[in-house]
Design a protein around this motif. Structure first.
Motif, short mmCIF file in Angstrom:
data_model
loop_
_atom_site.label_atom_id
_atom_site.label_comp_id
_atom_site.label_asym_id
_atom_site.label_seq_id
_atom_site.Cartn_x
_atom_site.Cartn_y
_atom_site.Cartn_z
N TRP A 113 41.98 36.85 50.24
CA TRP A 113 43.03 36.00 49.67
C TRP A 113 42.48 35.23 48.48
O TRP A 113 41.27 35.03 48.34
CB TRP A 113 43.59 35.04 50.72
CG TRP A 113 42.55 34.13 51.32
CD1 TRP A 113 41.79 34.38 52.42
CD2 TRP A 113 42.13 32.86 50.81
NE1 TRP A 113 40.93 33.35 52.65
CE2 TRP A 113 41.14 32.38 51.67
CE3 TRP A 113 42.53 32.09 49.73
CZ2 TRP A 113 40.50 31.16 51.46
CZ3 TRP A 113 41.92 30.86 49.53
CH2 TRP A 113 40.92 30.41 50.39
N GLN A 114 43.36 34.84 47.64
CA GLN A 114 42.98 34.10 46.44
C GLN A 114 44.12 33.17 46.04
O GLN A 114 45.28 33.59 46.00
CB GLN A 114 42.66 35.07 45.29
CG GLN A 114 42.17 34.36 44.02
CD GLN A 114 41.71 35.36 42.97
OE1 GLN A 114 41.40 36.51 43.28
NE2 GLN A 114 41.69 34.92 41.73
N ARG A 115 43.78 31.91 45.75
CA ARG A 115 44.78 30.95 45.33
C ARG A 115 45.00 31.08 43.83
O ARG A 115 44.04 31.15 43.04
CB ARG A 115 44.31 29.53 45.66
CG ARG A 115 45.41 28.46 45.61
CD ARG A 115 44.82 27.11 45.90
NE ARG A 115 44.08 27.12 47.16
CZ ARG A 115 43.15 26.22 47.47
NH1 ARG A 115 42.82 25.29 46.60
NH2 ARG A 115 42.53 26.30 48.63
N VAL A 116 46.26 31.09 43.40
CA VAL A 116 46.60 31.26 41.99
C VAL A 116 47.66 30.23 41.61
O VAL A 116 48.37 29.69 42.46
CB VAL A 116 47.12 32.68 41.70
CG1 VAL A 116 46.04 33.73 41.92
CG2 VAL A 116 48.35 32.98 42.53
N VAL A 117 47.75 29.97 40.31
CA VAL A 117 48.77 29.07 39.76
C VAL A 117 49.42 29.79 38.58
O VAL A 117 48.74 30.17 37.62
CB VAL A 117 48.17 27.73 39.30
CG1 VAL A 117 49.25 26.85 38.68
CG2 VAL A 117 47.50 27.01 40.46
N ARG A 118 50.74 30.00 38.67
CA ARG A 118 51.48 30.64 37.60
C ARG A 118 52.71 29.81 37.27
O ARG A 118 53.46 29.43 38.18
CB ARG A 118 51.91 32.06 38.02
CG ARG A 118 50.76 33.06 38.07
CD ARG A 118 51.28 34.48 37.99
NE ARG A 118 50.18 35.42 37.99
CZ ARG A 118 49.80 36.14 39.03
NH1 ARG A 118 50.42 36.00 40.17
NH2 ARG A 118 48.79 36.99 38.94
#
Length: 433
Positions: free
Chosen positions: A102-107
């Protein structure tokens, strides 16, 4: 240089601000991490459960079950609302190991978490938004700011209270020390508690009491000595009067010696009288005998009694209530000082001002040195240190100043713009205490 109060307030405010910021920041970071970790664990668990239920890669079923994800089979997209380009290469590389990655992202300002898992030739990827958690974190940040600012305000208020509690006895000590320095030997401070400041206050009171006793003993000694000297001085004065009458009939040396004895006796008598007058001021027994006085006539009588006919006068008609004997002493000392240490012509001016009677005594001498002005009314002070055996005792101006103060008036010394010293006596025209 900042005051002690300011330094205490700044120190307390900084301490409370740093402490509040550290505590609020630590709480915020800890709570934020807990919220995000729980959200991520929940998302990963749901994603794993969904992947486990997808045993057949049916595109339609998969699309319904994972609209926020994508299924890739051997590089070909089978189903989902995510585009393969939306998946970071790092996540795909981790998912290829066969474990859930898993990886946290901000878009577009929105936070979310991407999850991936590869089983054989199938790659499963899912996404979950963290908008709710982001709002909770924003509320935590706002709360942290409120706590920090509130703590800073509270710390400043507590600092103000602490500074006042500490500085109040210090201010009282400062005020008491000033009064003691101005001559009020009865000054004492209130002792509160048993701390160090209370010890300082007690020491101050003990010192002030000892100083008051020493000064009182010294004043009593001067008064007693002066009083005891009056009787022999009276006898010596009578003898010198006889010597003055016989001086013309004596030999040259004997006549000179008689004149010296006579002059020395007069000087000693004047000194003793001045000392007795000073002791009355110090003991607080000096009083006024006020009456209605024509000030111009009183000053004229003072000049006439001492045969100072060459003094220039400029009088306005002024009548007020004062002690004529003490006015005579003040004017005689001021004019006598100008005649001895200034240059002719010596002038005396009298005028009335709203609420005041003003008398100015001026001369045309060299004036007063600026270094002398603050000390000119001190007892036994002589501007010329070499003039230690002059006729004056150094008490005349001090006695004049005390008499003016007794009338609730003042005497100031200065220099004329065109040369010469000027002494200004100001007495209230409404009467004296």
């Amino acid at each position: 240089m900042r005051s002690l109060r300011t330094r205490l307030l700044i120190a307390f405010a900084l301490l409370s601000g740093v402490t509040a910021a550290a505590v609020a920041g630590a709480m915020y970071v800890q709570a934020r991490n807990v919220i995000l970790e729980k959200a991520q664990e929940s998302a990963v668990r749901q994603f794993t459960d969904r992947v486990a239920s997808m045993t057949v890669p049916d595109a339609g079923v998969l699309s319904d079950r994972e609209s926020n994800g994508v299924i890739i089979y051997r590089g070909r997209t089978l189903s989902g609302g995510l585009r393969p380009s939306d998946i970071p290469l790092e996540l795909r590389a981790k998912a290829a190991t066969g474990v859930v990655a898993w990886q946290r992202v901000v878009r577009d300002g929105n936070a979310g978490v991407l999850m991936g898992l590869r089983l054989s030739d199938l790659e499963f990827y899912g996404a979950r938004g963290l908008q709710d958690e982001q709002e909770s974190i924003s509320q935590l940040a706002l709360l942290a700011w409120v706590i920090g600012i509130g703590s800073l305000v509270l710390g400043g208020f507590l600092a103000w209270l602490a500074a006042n509690s500490v500085l109040r006895p210090v201010r009282e000590l400062d005020a008491a020390a000033r009064r003691l320095g101005e001559g009020d030997l009865t000054t004492r401070v209130q002792v509160r508690g048993t701390d160090e400041l209370a010890g300082v206050a007690q020491t101050f009171n003990t010192t002030a009491a000892a100083l008051e006793k020493q000064v009182a003993d010294a004043r009593r000694f001067v008064a007693d000595v002066s009083h005891e000297l009056r009787t022999p001085l009276a006898a010596m004065t009578a003898v010198t009067d006889v010597l003055d009458e016989e001086a013309p009939h004596l030999t040259e040396h004997a006549g000179k010696a008689a004149s010296l004895v006579s002059q020395g006796t007069r000087d000693l008598t004047r000194l003793v009288n001045d000392l007795m007058e000073v002791s009355r001021f110090d003991s607080g027994t000096a009083t006024l005998a006020v009456e209605d006085v024509d000030v111009a006539e009183a000053i004229t009588a003072t000049l006439r009694a001492r045969r100072w006919s060459d003094v220039v006068t400029a009088f306005e008609p002024v009548t007020t209530r004062l002690d004529p004997r003490r006015l005579d002493v003040v004017v005689a000392n001021l004019v006598g000082n100008a005649l001895k240490h200034g240059s002719a012509p010596v002038s005396v001016a009298l005028r009335g001002e709203p609420g005041w009677v003003v008398v100015e005594v001026a001369d045309r001498g060299p004036g007063l040195d600026p270094q002398v002005l603050p000390q000119v009314f001190d007892r036994f002070y002589k501007a010329d240190t070499a003039r230690t055996r002059s006729e004056g005792s150094g008490l005349g101006l001090a006695i004049a100043w005390e008499n003016a103060r007794l009338h609730n008036g003042t005497i100031t010394a200065g220099n004329r713009p065109d040369g010469g010293a000027v002494f200004t006596l100001r007495l209230p025209s409404g009467g004296s205490r």
